[in-house]
Design an enzyme around this catalytic site. Structure first.
Site, PDB file in Angstrom:
ATOM      1  N   PHE A  40       0.807  -1.174  -0.113  1.00 31.85           N
ATOM      2  CA  PHE A  40      -0.077   0.043  -0.156  1.00 31.85           C
ATOM      3  C   PHE A  40       0.730   1.274   0.223  1.00 31.85           C
ATOM      4  CE2 PHE A  40      -2.368  -3.280   2.113  1.00 31.85           C
ATOM      5  CZ  PHE A  40      -3.506  -3.285   1.439  1.00 31.85           C
ATOM      6  N   ILE A 108      -1.911  -7.281   7.023  1.00 34.58           N
ATOM      7  CA  ILE A 108      -3.028  -7.127   7.542  1.00 34.58           C
ATOM      8  C   ILE A 108      -3.653  -8.341   6.802  1.00 34.58           C
ATOM      9  CG2 ILE A 108      -3.236  -4.893   8.015  1.00 34.58           C
ATOM     10  CD1 ILE A 108      -4.569  -4.476   5.464  1.00 34.58           C
ATOM     11  N   HIS A 126      -0.919  -3.599  12.680  1.00 39.79           N
ATOM     12  CA  HIS A 126      -2.085  -3.094  11.886  1.00 39.79           C
ATOM     13  C   HIS A 126      -3.327  -3.837  11.876  1.00 39.79           C
ATOM     14  CE1 HIS A 126       1.487  -0.899  10.271  1.00 39.79           C
ATOM     15  NE2 HIS A 126       1.270  -0.286  11.252  1.00 39.79           N
ATOM     16  N   CYS A 137     -19.040  -3.031  20.033  1.00 37.22           N
ATOM     17  CA  CYS A 137     -19.145  -4.015  21.092  1.00 37.22           C
ATOM     18  C   CYS A 137     -18.294  -5.084  20.703  1.00 37.22           C
ATOM     19  CB  CYS A 137     -20.808  -4.489  21.083  1.00 37.22           C
ATOM     20  SG  CYS A 137     -21.051  -5.490  19.701  1.00 37.22           S
ATOM     21  N   CYS A 160     -23.964  -2.644  13.276  1.00 35.43           N
ATOM     22  CA  CYS A 160     -24.130  -3.959  14.077  1.00 35.43           C
ATOM     23  C   CYS A 160     -25.463  -4.009  14.409  1.00 35.43           C
ATOM     24  CB  CYS A 160     -23.175  -3.682  15.232  1.00 35.43           C
ATOM     25  SG  CYS A 160     -23.265  -5.027  16.390  1.00 35.43           S
ATOM     26  N   SER A 201      10.217  -5.291   5.269  1.00 37.06           N
ATOM     27  CA  SER A 201       9.761  -3.946   5.949  1.00 37.06           C
ATOM     28  C   SER A 201      10.602  -2.806   5.758  1.00 37.06           C
ATOM     29  CB  SER A 201       9.392  -4.047   7.325  1.00 37.06           C
ATOM     30  OG  SER A 201       9.189  -2.830   8.022  1.00 37.06           O
ATOM     31  N   ASP A 243      15.811 -11.465  -3.395  1.00 33.24           N
ATOM     32  CA  ASP A 243      14.417 -11.829  -3.258  1.00 33.24           C
ATOM     33  C   ASP A 243      14.160 -12.771  -2.139  1.00 33.24           C
ATOM     34  OD1 ASP A 243      11.891 -12.183  -4.955  1.00 33.24           O
ATOM     35  OD2 ASP A 243      12.340 -14.255  -4.434  1.00 33.24           O
ATOM     36  N   ILE A 244      13.135 -12.239  -1.107  1.00 34.57           N
ATOM     37  CA  ILE A 244      12.794 -12.718  -0.024  1.00 34.57           C
ATOM     38  C   ILE A 244      12.244 -14.262  -0.128  1.00 34.57           C
ATOM     39  CG2 ILE A 244      11.097 -12.883   1.778  1.00 34.57           C
ATOM     40  CD1 ILE A 244      10.912  -9.748   1.470  1.00 34.57           C
TER      41      ILE A 244
HETATM   42 ZN   LIG Z   1     -22.005  -3.725  18.090  1.00 42.77          ZN
END
Ligand SMILES: [Zn+2]
Length: 257
Positions: A40, A108, A126, A137, A160, A201, A243-244
């Site tokens: 990103f 992520i 993240h 909630c 929700c 990273s 290259d990883i």
């Molecule tokens: Zn909720």
């Protein structure tokens, strides 16, 4: 040293891994690019073309929530179809044989869990985009559930059903507070390392930048595997700019092949 080629990188890394008792990997976007997950923040990445939706806007505006979910569903082909790469599988192998307690990640994409590392041992700085939670909630919602309601309401993000709160992917957005629990656990795991391996990273964005330094100051050896130089290369015991997937592939054991 800076490894001059892939063969040397693998040999040097093998020696460090064999000599280590507790290997803590720290991963960023670079480990997932071979899986089709976009980086990103890199030049040409999504956030250089499209302004990210700030957390305060998400909370304040139905339009921002609708747009946020529209973008997320547009990326489902990349996230939903992604499978662990060679880097993920190598780390899962080190975990499986007891060399590594888990992984700290900026990613992520859920690919460390998909590679076989138990979810409780994947520390996500993240968050995770492969499911959603209610901001009030904390109830968990799966993406197909959100999608069905979003589509039925002609592109309106659902609330929700239990408490009326906003439902958001379980990621940490720009402007959203870092998860304290994940930060604390990441520090603990980092301090348990005698070999800390930063992979894919750039180590620029806080808090990522703090961990290699913390490990090194605590006496761990430091390996940095990243396409581009980082500002910690000078204090690293081994720097690999190849290259990883190619560098980590020899560490995949049969169970993760
Ligand atoms: Zn909720």
């Amino acid at each position: 040293m800076i490894a001059p080629d892939v063969k040397t990188a693998i040999e040097e890394l093998r020696a460090l891994v064999d000599g280590a008792g507790c290997i803590v990997p720290f991963t960023g976007a670079g480990i997932s690019t071979e899986c089709g997950i976009p980086d990103f923040r890199s030049p040409g990445g999504i956030w250089t073309k499209m302004r990210p939706i700030d957390f305060s806007d998400f909370v304040a505006s139905q339009e921002a929530r609708d747009e946020s979910w529209r973008r997320r569903f547009a990326m489902e082909e990349q996230f939903g179809g992604a499978r662990p790469g060679r880097g993920h599988r190598a780390l899962a192998s080190l975990y499986r044989i007891g060399k590594s307690p888990g992984v700290v990640t900026q990613n992520i994409d859920n690919l460390h869990q998909a590679s076989g590392i138990s979810a409780e041992h994947v520390i996500e700085l993240h968050g995770n985009t492969t499911y959603a939670t209610c901001l009030d909630c904390a109830a968990r919602y799966e993406l197909p559930w959100v999608r069905a309601r979003y589509d039925a309401a002609n592109g309106r993000a659902p609330s929700c059903p239990t408490c009326g709160g906003h439902i958001k992917t379980a990621t940490v957005s720009f402007g959203q507070q870092m998860p304290e629990d994940a930060m604390r656990r990441a520090e603990e795991m980092t301090l348990s390392a005698d070999l800390f391996v930063a992979i894919g990273s750039s180590l620029v964005v806080w808090p990522a930048a703090g961990f290699p330094l913390m490990a090194k100051r605590n006496g761990a050896q430091l390996v940095i595997i990243n396409r581009d130089p980082t500002e910690f290369d000078d204090i690293a015991d081994l720097v690999v700019r190849h290259d990883i997937g190619a560098v980590l592939a020899p560490f995949i054991t049969r169970a993760n092949a």
